[in-house]
Design an enzyme around this catalytic site. Structure first.
Site, short mmCIF file in Angstrom:
data_model
loop_
_atom_site.label_atom_id
_atom_site.label_comp_id
_atom_site.label_asym_id
_atom_site.label_seq_id
_atom_site.Cartn_x
_atom_site.Cartn_y
_atom_site.Cartn_z
N GLU A 292 4.29 -4.78 8.73
CA GLU A 292 2.92 -4.65 8.22
C GLU A 292 2.36 -5.98 7.70
OE1 GLU A 292 3.27 0.03 6.79
OE2 GLU A 292 3.46 -1.56 5.33
N HIS B 279 10.22 -4.26 4.00
CA HIS B 279 10.79 -2.94 3.73
C HIS B 279 11.15 -2.24 5.03
CE1 HIS B 279 6.53 -1.79 4.31
NE2 HIS B 279 6.83 -0.49 4.30
N HIS C 111 -1.05 5.54 9.32
CA HIS C 111 0.31 6.11 9.34
C HIS C 111 0.30 7.53 9.87
CE1 HIS C 111 0.28 2.95 6.29
NE2 HIS C 111 1.59 2.91 6.32
N HIS D 155 0.78 -1.25 0.00
CA HIS D 155 0.00 0.00 0.00
C HIS D 155 0.82 1.30 0.00
CE1 HIS D 155 -0.03 -0.35 4.70
NE2 HIS D 155 0.96 0.40 4.31
#
Lengths: 283, 117
Positions: free
Chosen positions: A241, A194, A59, A12
Site C-alpha cells: 500500500e 505489514h 478493500h 488507514h
C-alpha cells in the site's frame, strides 16, 4: 488556476475506526498514533484547502473481483461509506468535486492512463479513516470537497511503483492546470509495512519504512527502483500500500518544491507499522 | 491450470494473482457478500446452505468449516475478503495472525511490539 497546497500520507487500518468509535484516542496503545495527527490538523486549519484528492486502495467495498480496475477515479456528486463486514459506524457523506473529477479524467486519459470512471462509488476505511483523522471535528459537514482515486492492491498484477509515481505526477500537473480558484491537498493512504496473510503474517520492516519515509523527502522516486514483488518481500503483502504514498508524493513535485513539516511513525497499530507525513508546497 | 506469469516466491507470503483469483472466485464472492449484515446473519443461521448457494468447492467448504485461514488462502481466498469472513466470528487481525503463525495471540502481539524496537 488551482494550486496544490501540500500533501499528507498516512496509514488507514480498520482498527483505527474502532478506536475512534470507542473514544480510545488517549489510551496508552493508541496515544502515540493519534497524537501524531495534531500538527497536521493544525496545519489544515490554517491552510484551509478546498478540495482533497484522496489516493487510496479499496478493500472489497466498492470493487469485487468481477470488475477490478487498476486505477479508478471518482466522478460522483458525493461519496458514502458502508458496512465493510464488521459493522463500524458509517460517516456523513463526503461531498465530491465533479469539476475536478472530470478535469482529472480528461488530463489523465490524455496522458495515456486508461482509467475507470465512477459516477457512483462507495469509499471504504482507506478513504474515510484518514478523513476522520485529519478532520476529527468535522461533524456532519466535511470542510473539503473530495475526489477519490483508487489504486488496485487486491489482485495481481498490481501497477508498479514507477507507474504509480507517474500517475501521481500526472495528477499534480492536472491540478495545476485546473481553471479554478481552489486550494488542493493530496492525500495518500495505506501501509506502512505489514502482512495479514500467510505464515509470514505479522511481518514488519522498520528500517525499510524509515528509509522509505526519508526518501519521500530526499528522493521521491527512490521506491520506483523496486518491483511490486520486491516491495512485498521488503514490506509485506499489504505493505505494498506504500504505492499510494508514492503516488501522492509524486503529485507534489520534486525535492525543491515541498518541505516536510511533520512525520510520525509508530509500531504497532493492529498488525501494521503506522506512518504519517505532512508536506507543504513551497510558494 | 496455465497461468500468465510465474511469480517470485516469497516464503510464507501468498500473492493473490490470476490463478488464485480464478480458483477462489466463489469463496471470495461469498466473503464479499458479508459486507451486508443480513448476509452475515443468513450464513450464521445455515452455514452449509449459504456455502452451497455460492457454489463453494469441497476444498473451500472444508476450509470454511475449519475456520482455517491458511486453508482458506490455499483454496483461493483473498486476505481482504477473508477479513469480512473473520468479522463474523469477531476475530481481529491478531487472532488471524496468531492462527497462521501457530503462535498464541499474546506471543503474536509481543512480536509486533518487538518489531517496533
Amino acid at each position: 488556476m488551482a494550486r496544490i497546497v501540500g500533501g499528507i500520507v498516512t496509514s488507514h487500518v480498520p482498527a483505527i475506526g474502532r478506536a475512534i468509535a470507542g473514544g480510545l484516542q488517549q489510551e496508552a496503545y493508541w496515544k502515540p498514533f493519534f497524537d501524531g495527527f495534531a500538527p497536521v490538523q493544525q496545519w489544515l486549519a490554517e491552510v484551509k484547502p478546498d478540495v482533497a484528492v484522496v489516493i487510496y486502495n479499496d478493500h472489497g467495498l466498492n470493487f469485487f473481483l468481477d470488475k477490478m480496475p487498476t486505477f479508478a477515479v471518482g466522478a460522483a456528486p458525493q461519496y458514502s461509506n458502508a458496512d465493510e463486514g464488521w459493522g463500524i459506524p458509517t460517516l456523513p457523506a463526503f461531498p465530491g468535486d465533479q469539476d475536478l473529477s472530470w478535469h482529472l479524467i480528461e488530463e489523465l486519459v490524455a496522458k495515456e492512463f486508461d482509467l475507470t470512471t465512477c459516477q457512483e462509488m462507495l469509499v471504504d476505511h482507506a478513504f474515510t479513516l484518514p478523513m476522520k483523522l485529519l478532520w476529527p471535528n468535522a461533524g456532519e459537514a466535511w470542510p473539503v470537497r473530495t475526489v477519490p482515486v483508487c489504486i488496485n492492491t487486491v489482485q495481481h498484477p498490481l501497477p508498479s511503483a514507477g507507474r504509480c509515481f507517474k500517475l501521481g505526477q500526472a495528477i499534480g500537473e492536472a491540478v495545476a492546470s485546473w481553471d479554478a480558484d481552489a486550494r488542493v491537498v493530496v492525500i495518500g493512504t495505506g501501509g506502512l509495512s505489514h502482512q495479514l496473510d500467510g505464515e509470514r503474517a505479522g511481518f514488519i520492516n522498520k528500517s525499510f519504512d524509515l528509509e522509505f519515509m526519508d526518501s519521500l523527502v530526499n528522493d521521491p522516486a527512490w521506491a520506483t527502483r523496486y518491483s511490486v514483488e520486491e516491495l512485498i518481500e521488503l514490506t509485506g503483502t499489504q505493505g505494498i500500500e506504500l504505492l499510494m504514498w508514492v503516488a501522492a508524493r509524486a503529485a507534489l513535485g520534486g525535492v525543491d518544491q515541498v518541505r516536510k513539516l511533520h512525520a510520525n511513525y509508530h509500531i504497532p497499530i493492529s498488525n501494521t507499522a503506522a506512518g504519517l507525513m505532512l508536506f507543504e508546497s513551497k510558494d | 491450470m496455465a497461468t500468465a506469469k510465474v511469480r517470485r516466491v516469497i516464503p510464507g507470503t501468498p500473492l493473490f494473482d490470476g490463478e488464485a483469483a480464478r480458483k477462489g472466485y466463489a469463496l471470495n464472492k461469498m466473503c464479499y457478500s458479508f459486507n451486508l449484515a443480513d448476509n452475515r446473519a443468513e450464513f450464521v443461521r445455515d452455514e452449509a446452505a449459504y456455502c452451497r448457494k455460492y457454489g463453494l468447492d469441497p476444498q473451500q467448504r472444508a476450509a470454511v468449516e475449519k475456520r482455517n485461514v491458511l486453508d482458506l488462502i490455499a483454496a483461493g481466498g483473498n486476505a481482504y475478503y477473508l477479513a469480512k469472513f473473520a468479522g463474523i466470528f469477531g476475530l481481529d487481525m491478531q487472532d488471524i495472525g496468531a492462527q497462521q503463525t501457530g503462535m498464541s495471540k499474546e506471543a503474536f502481539q509481543a512480536r509486533l511490539i518487538e518489531a517496533g524496537k
